[in-house]
Enzyme design. Structure first.
Site, short mmCIF file in Angstrom:
data_model
loop_
_atom_site.label_atom_id
_atom_site.label_comp_id
_atom_site.label_asym_id
_atom_site.label_seq_id
_atom_site.Cartn_x
_atom_site.Cartn_y
_atom_site.Cartn_z
N THR A 182 -4.52 6.92 -0.11
CA THR A 182 -5.61 8.40 -0.50
C THR A 182 -6.39 8.95 1.15
OG1 THR A 182 -7.73 7.12 -1.21
CG2 THR A 182 -6.26 7.85 -3.15
N SER A 207 -6.19 -5.65 8.33
CA SER A 207 -6.89 -5.03 8.58
C SER A 207 -7.78 -5.16 10.24
CB SER A 207 -8.44 -3.64 8.71
OG SER A 207 -7.50 -3.07 7.48
N SER A 218 -6.30 -5.12 13.13
CA SER A 218 -6.05 -4.74 14.49
C SER A 218 -7.18 -3.38 14.36
CB SER A 218 -4.52 -3.79 13.75
OG SER A 218 -4.40 -3.35 12.80
N GLU A 263 -4.93 4.22 16.82
CA GLU A 263 -3.59 3.59 16.04
C GLU A 263 -2.94 4.68 15.90
OE1 GLU A 263 -4.52 0.09 14.88
OE2 GLU A 263 -2.63 1.07 13.97
N ASP A 291 -9.81 1.83 7.20
CA ASP A 291 -9.66 0.77 7.97
C ASP A 291 -10.96 0.64 8.97
OD1 ASP A 291 -7.92 0.55 5.78
OD2 ASP A 291 -5.78 0.21 7.69
C1 GLA Z 1 -3.23 0.80 5.43
C2 GLA Z 1 -3.70 2.32 6.48
C3 GLA Z 1 -4.84 2.92 5.91
C4 GLA Z 1 -4.65 2.89 4.24
C5 GLA Z 1 -4.50 1.77 3.61
C6 GLA Z 1 -3.68 1.86 2.25
O1 GLA Z 1 -4.48 0.22 5.82
O2 GLA Z 1 -3.98 1.67 7.61
O3 GLA Z 1 -5.13 3.70 6.64
O4 GLA Z 1 -4.20 4.15 4.60
O5 GLA Z 1 -3.31 1.00 4.53
O6 GLA Z 1 -4.44 2.05 1.64
#
Ligand code: GLA
Length: 360
Positions: free
Chosen positions: A29, A124, A126, A159, A171
């Protein structure tokens, strides 16, 4: 690396850290300007930074980088170098973004990364590396005007623009702004956020599925493009502009756009409802919303895999209150809610049924 590490035993060495994240609810989202509800993990990426006065300041600065994960390797890179698909890209990209935005003269630096955030697990690592790098520059240069929200925005920019992954802001925001034991309810359009306490009568577990996470294969970028295509057909700027009342309009789209848009619109609704449920201590309602989110990721967004579907099913069978795949998709990790005191019994059954799974 041994000799390199020795140099950091100096009082001039700066230490900073930033956590990984798991997402309670609100998947994909964020880049649709919608709502998310992640929380920071206890696991952090930690940086030791030392200014290198033997090398230039500014556009010719040199970064000497090492990680405790690859003890044999010390990498030297120029500050404005192009990306080379190496873990150090996250650091270089982040420094470039801040240097350009604030027109800074960055000194040459020596940096050691140490981390206990699992990599390739959809939590996450990264984003945490980007956030901690910018946090380090902010501390080193004493840039007190740059807030945690600014750091999240810059880290996402690194990113998107340097690494080339078209992610949303979730993230980096959770890592930079999130508070331990709280979920961050974030509106990705306005960046308004509220920290919501995670009730301590429950365990908020993150379980690595142990199945490879294949965001790299371009499935993520495809979802971003499919949502953009749905917006065009619906004549809206972002799917965030639609609510549950618009579902009949969505039903008229071609099947693919219809599914993607339905996931986003219903998921935004679930995030808002989940935050209310948690504030009212209605764990039953929260659990149902999380299960529905998993189902929507499976049927409409098509980002779950049979293994994570089976893990959700078994997690519930063995007594969890809720479970869903968390993160970008195609494996990665699951978020699981248990009643306090039931973890050992639950895990003894779960780990037998799914030997690749690991609690983070
Ligand atoms: C990855 C992306 C986020 C988000 C999620 C899904 O972690 O880095 O920005 O879109 O996927 O919710």
């Amino acid at each position: 690396m041994m000799n390199f590490q020795e140099q950091f035993k100096s009082d001039k060495c700066i230490q900073v850290s930033a956590p990984g994240r798991a997402n309670l609810i609100g998947e994909h989202t964020d880049y649709n300007n919608g709502f998310v509800f992640p929380f920071p993990l206890k696991h952090t990426v930690n940086l030791s930074i030392l200014q290198d006065d033997d090398n230039p300041v500014g556009k010719d600065a040199i970064l000497t980088l090492a990680s405790t994960m690859f003890p044999e390797e010390v990498t030297e890179r120029k500050i404005f170098e192009e990306k080379k698909n190496h873990w150090t890209d996250y650091i270089i990209g982040s420094i470039q973004v801040v240097a350009k935005k604030y027109d800074l003269q960055i000194p040459s630096l020596k940096i050691i990364v140490d981390s206990n955030v699992p990599t390739g697990a959809g939590v996450s690592s990264s984003a945490a590396l980007e956030v901690v790098t910018i946090r380090g520059i902010v501390k080193l240069l004493n840039l007190t005007d740059i807030s945690d929200v600014d750091i999240a925005i810059l880290a996402r920019q690194a990113e998107n623009e340097y690494v080339g992954m078209p992610c949303g802001i979730m993230d980096q925001f959770a890592s930079s702004v999130g508070k331990q034991n709280y979920g961050v309810f974030l509106d990705c359009k306005t960046l308004d956020y509220v920290n919501v306490h995670l009730n301590e009568d429950y365990e908020w577990l993150v379980m690595k599925s142990g199945i490879t996470h294949a965001l790299v294969d371009g499935e993520y970028a495809k979802r971003v493009a499919q949502c953009a295509s749905a917006c065009k057909m619906l004549n809206v700027e972002s799917l965030r502009d639609l609510t549950m009342k618009d579902l009949p309009r969505i039903e008229k789209l071609p099947e693919l756009e219809q599914k993607r848009a339905r996931h986003i619109v219903t998921e935004n609704y679930r995030v808002i409802s989940a935050v209310d449920a948690l504030k009212n201590d209605d764990i039953q309602a929260l659990s149902q919303l999380m299960l529905a989110s998993h189902e929507s990721q499976k049927v409409d967004y098509e980002i779950t895999i049979p293994e994570t579907d089976a893990m959700v099913k078994d997690a519930m069978k063995f007594g969890a209150l809720s479970a869903r795949q968390t993160g970008g998709g195609f494996g990665g990790s699951l978020i699981i809610i248990l009643k306090k005191g039931t973890r050992d019994k639950w895990w003894s059954q779960m780990s037998k049924a799914h030997p690749t799974a690991e609690l983070i």
